[in-house]
Enzyme design. Structure first.
Site, PDB file in Angstrom:
ATOM      1  N   CYS A 183      -0.938   8.902   6.580  1.00 28.83           N
ATOM      2  CA  CYS A 183      -2.059   8.809   6.312  1.00 28.83           C
ATOM      3  C   CYS A 183      -2.894   8.572   7.576  1.00 28.83           C
ATOM      4  O   CYS A 183      -2.415   8.108   8.681  1.00 28.83           O
ATOM      5  CB  CYS A 183      -2.178   7.406   5.503  1.00 28.83           C
ATOM      6  SG  CYS A 183      -1.509   7.508   3.888  1.00 28.83           S
ATOM      7  N   CYS A 220       0.832  -1.123   0.046  1.00 29.82           N
ATOM      8  CA  CYS A 220       0.100  -0.015  -0.082  1.00 29.82           C
ATOM      9  C   CYS A 220       1.087   1.260  -0.071  1.00 29.82           C
ATOM     10  O   CYS A 220       0.584   2.228  -0.754  1.00 29.82           O
ATOM     11  CB  CYS A 220      -0.769  -0.014   1.043  1.00 29.82           C
ATOM     12  SG  CYS A 220      -2.093   1.687   1.111  1.00 29.82           S
ATOM     13  N   CYS A 221       1.899   1.249   0.632  1.00 28.02           N
ATOM     14  CA  CYS A 221       2.752   2.356   0.832  1.00 28.02           C
ATOM     15  C   CYS A 221       3.327   2.594  -0.325  1.00 28.02           C
ATOM     16  O   CYS A 221       3.858   3.790  -0.756  1.00 28.02           O
ATOM     17  CB  CYS A 221       3.931   2.350   2.046  1.00 28.02           C
ATOM     18  SG  CYS A 221       3.279   2.470   3.679  1.00 28.02           S
ATOM     19  N   CYS A 248       8.322   3.434   5.451  1.00 27.37           N
ATOM     20  CA  CYS A 248       7.187   3.081   4.318  1.00 27.37           C
ATOM     21  C   CYS A 248       7.949   2.675   2.944  1.00 27.37           C
ATOM     22  O   CYS A 248       7.470   2.451   1.994  1.00 27.37           O
ATOM     23  CB  CYS A 248       6.523   3.998   4.038  1.00 27.37           C
ATOM     24  SG  CYS A 248       7.176   5.722   3.666  1.00 27.37           S
ATOM     25  N   CYS A 282      -3.417   5.019   9.252  1.00 28.63           N
ATOM     26  CA  CYS A 282      -2.172   4.382   9.977  1.00 28.63           C
ATOM     27  C   CYS A 282      -1.362   5.136  10.713  1.00 28.63           C
ATOM     28  O   CYS A 282      -0.134   5.135  11.077  1.00 28.63           O
ATOM     29  CB  CYS A 282      -1.169   4.301   8.602  1.00 28.63           C
ATOM     30  SG  CYS A 282      -1.736   3.024   7.297  1.00 28.63           S
TER      31      CYS A 282
END
Length: 247
Positions: free
Chosen positions: A201, A118-119, A229, A204
């Site tokens: 984010c 996702c990162c 990340c 997170c």
């Protein structure tokens, strides 16, 4: 830049002088260089140091699509204060759609691999595009922030992108950062006042608890040694002396 303010000690005044000298040197050495701003405290400090003095360093931010509203609001505050439009880089929508279809919107909670993927989609790939036309970039990283940054150097070589990388605040403390922000009335993300020293984010990031390090609220469900990340893991340290920084 005047350092005549009660919150600025002689030691901090020396750090500010070195910071300004280093930023000027970076701009002189690299015709194309950018600050990667998370719109949090350290990066707002650097934004002020750059824009208030007209240093030839661009400023951009990664709009991941999952940032807090307060963070996005900082773009407007920079425009209002400095008359500068922060460049925004967004993730590729088809990559997001594929990730969500295969794994779910919040699959990053399920494993480190899914979180890093996702990162990669929302941060690393946009960062690569943002840095595709520069020979150097600047970050707000500090050694004090976490165990993963304890050996941080002021100047490094970003091997993945084959460009220079600078961390001008490497030896600054949190106290230094906030004394500077107060002294120069720099706009700050309102989330800091709610216990968020490090802001990423929204899903997170959480506020930290008393005694936790400043990045404990990032990916809080993981162990301390995995909390990066992918933006800051491909560097080779370069020793930089005070003399070379002022050249």
């Amino acid at each position: 830049m005047s350092t005549d303010h009660p919150s600025i000690t002689p030691e901090l005044a020396a750090k500010i002088e070195r910071l300004d000298t280093l930023l000027d040197s970076i701009a002189a050495r690299h015709t194309r260089v950018k600050l990667a701003s998370s719109l949090a405290a350290e990066d707002m400090l650097l934004t002020h140091a750059i824009l208030s003095r007209g240093v030839a360093i661009g400023v951009f931010s990664l709009n991941t699509g999952r940032l807090h509203a307060e963070t996005l609001g900082m773009i407007d505050r920079v425009r209002e204060r400095y008359g500068y439009e922060i460049e925004q880089f967004h993730p590729q929508q088809d990559a997001i759609d594929e990730y969500v279809a295969q794994n779910g919107l919040n699959a990053f909670y399920e494993s480190i691999d899914l979180r890093k993927r996702c990162c990669e989609i929302r941060k690393v790939e946009p960062l690569n595009r943002a840095l595709s036309d520069v020979s150097a970039w600047v970050t707000g990283q500090r050694r004090e922030q976490s165990v993963t940054r304890a050996e941080l150097h002021e100047e490094e070589h970003d091997g993945a992108r084959n460009i220079a990388k600078f961390n001008p605040l490497a030896d600054w403390t949190e106290v230094d950062v906030w004394a500077y922000l107060q002294a120069f009335d720099v706009p700050v993300n309102p989330l800091h006042a709610r216990g968020y020293p490090s802001i990423g984010c929204e899903p997170c990031t959480r506020a930290i608890r008393p005694g936790e390090d400043s990045r404990a609220g990032r990916w809080w469900w993981e162990s301390r040694d995995t909390k990066e990340c992918g933006l800051h893991i491909t560097t080779i340290p370069i020793a930089v002396s005070t003399e070379s920084a002022s050249a």
